[in-house]
Design a protein around this motif. Structure first.
Motif, short mmCIF file in Angstrom:
data_model
loop_
_atom_site.label_atom_id
_atom_site.label_comp_id
_atom_site.label_asym_id
_atom_site.label_seq_id
_atom_site.Cartn_x
_atom_site.Cartn_y
_atom_site.Cartn_z
N THR A 7 5.39 -4.03 6.43
CA THR A 7 4.90 -4.34 5.08
C THR A 7 4.12 -3.16 4.53
N LEU A 8 3.26 -2.57 5.35
CA LEU A 8 2.48 -1.40 4.90
C LEU A 8 3.39 -0.21 4.61
N ASN A 9 4.43 -0.02 5.42
CA ASN A 9 5.38 1.07 5.16
C ASN A 9 6.06 0.88 3.81
N TRP A 10 6.55 -0.34 3.55
CA TRP A 10 7.21 -0.63 2.28
C TRP A 10 6.23 -0.51 1.12
N LEU A 11 5.01 -0.97 1.33
CA LEU A 11 3.98 -0.88 0.29
C LEU A 11 3.77 0.58 -0.10
N THR A 12 3.66 1.45 0.89
CA THR A 12 3.48 2.88 0.64
C THR A 12 4.65 3.44 -0.16
N LEU A 13 5.86 3.08 0.25
CA LEU A 13 7.05 3.56 -0.46
C LEU A 13 7.07 3.10 -1.91
N TYR A 14 6.86 1.81 -2.14
CA TYR A 14 6.92 1.29 -3.51
C TYR A 14 5.79 1.82 -4.38
N LEU A 15 4.60 1.98 -3.82
CA LEU A 15 3.50 2.52 -4.61
C LEU A 15 3.73 3.99 -4.96
N THR A 16 4.41 4.71 -4.08
CA THR A 16 4.75 6.11 -4.37
C THR A 16 5.71 6.19 -5.54
N HIS A 17 6.64 5.26 -5.61
CA HIS A 17 7.64 5.26 -6.68
C HIS A 17 7.18 4.56 -7.95
N HIS A 18 6.11 3.79 -7.86
CA HIS A 18 5.60 3.05 -9.03
C HIS A 18 4.11 3.36 -9.17
N GLN A 19 3.83 4.55 -9.65
CA GLN A 19 2.44 5.02 -9.68
C GLN A 19 1.57 4.24 -10.66
N HIS A 20 2.16 3.61 -11.68
CA HIS A 20 1.37 2.77 -12.58
C HIS A 20 0.83 1.55 -11.83
N VAL A 21 1.64 1.02 -10.88
CA VAL A 21 1.18 -0.11 -10.05
C VAL A 21 0.09 0.38 -9.11
N GLN A 22 0.29 1.56 -8.54
CA GLN A 22 -0.71 2.15 -7.64
C GLN A 22 -2.05 2.32 -8.36
N PRO A 48 -6.51 -10.79 -7.93
CA PRO A 48 -5.17 -11.34 -8.13
C PRO A 48 -4.07 -10.28 -8.17
N TYR A 49 -4.35 -9.11 -8.72
CA TYR A 49 -3.30 -8.08 -8.79
C TYR A 49 -2.94 -7.60 -7.39
N THR A 50 -3.93 -7.43 -6.53
CA THR A 50 -3.66 -7.02 -5.14
C THR A 50 -2.78 -8.05 -4.44
N GLU A 51 -3.10 -9.32 -4.61
CA GLU A 51 -2.30 -10.37 -4.00
C GLU A 51 -0.88 -10.39 -4.57
N ALA A 52 -0.76 -10.17 -5.87
CA ALA A 52 0.57 -10.15 -6.51
C ALA A 52 1.40 -8.99 -5.99
N VAL A 53 0.78 -7.84 -5.76
CA VAL A 53 1.50 -6.69 -5.20
C VAL A 53 2.01 -7.02 -3.81
N ILE A 54 1.18 -7.64 -3.00
CA ILE A 54 1.59 -8.01 -1.64
C ILE A 54 2.74 -9.02 -1.70
N GLN A 55 2.63 -10.01 -2.56
CA GLN A 55 3.70 -11.01 -2.67
C GLN A 55 5.01 -10.36 -3.14
N PHE A 109 10.82 -3.90 -9.08
CA PHE A 109 9.51 -4.10 -8.47
C PHE A 109 8.51 -4.38 -9.59
N ARG A 110 8.10 -5.64 -9.68
CA ARG A 110 7.26 -6.08 -10.79
C ARG A 110 6.26 -7.13 -10.30
N PRO A 111 5.09 -6.68 -9.77
CA PRO A 111 4.10 -7.62 -9.25
C PRO A 111 3.61 -8.63 -10.28
N GLU A 112 3.67 -8.28 -11.57
CA GLU A 112 3.18 -9.18 -12.62
C GLU A 112 3.91 -10.51 -12.64
#
Length: 130
Positions: A7-22, A48-55, A109-112
């Motif tokens: 999960t942490l590996n994927w989180l790192t990958l997605y945050l790298t590609h979605h810097q506005h989310v980061q 809530p945004y942190t939880e939404a990103v994880i979900q 990828f849309r945590p919102e």
């Protein structure tokens, strides 16, 4: 532990590609936790945004694509089919996590999608399979 590290590996990958989310995630963590202490479970309701990103990470990556097997405890009828007691069911979580009827744009990828309109709280997504 594999699930957490993946999960942490994927989180790192997605945050790298979605810097506005980061940036948004970083802002919430700084605002709620700050830089002078470690986060705690008491912070979770205020993030809530942190939880939404994880979900969203768990949804889009489908780390357990087939979920866990379940055994029927009783005979049931489902969509005209008789499913006998003792039958082992394997849920196709990948399909559920990528169903356009549930998510609209499952490939994005849309945590919102896990937040209410003003993004102040997490909402649960339920789907009907009847």
């Amino acid at each position: 532990m594999i699930t957490s590290s993946q999960t942490l590996n994927w989180l790192t990958l997605y945050l790298t590609h979605h810097q506005h989310v980061q940036a948004k995630l970083h802002e919430e963590i700084d605002r709620i936790v700050g830089q002078n202490r470690d986060p705690s479970l008491f912070d979770k309701p205020k993030m809530p945004y942190t939880e939404a990103v994880i979900q969203e990470i768990l949804r889009i990556t489908s780390l357990a694509p087939l979920g866990l097997m379940h055994e029927l405890l009783h005979d049931i009828e489902f969509h005209g089919y008789l499913l006998p007691k003792g039958l082992l069911l394997i849920p196709n979580m990948y399909h559920v996590h990528n169903d356009k009827k549930i998510w609209g744009d499952p490939g994005n990828f849309r945590p919102e999608r896990f937040l209410n309109e003003d993004e102040s709280r997490v909402i649960q997504k339920f789907a009907s399979f009847s």
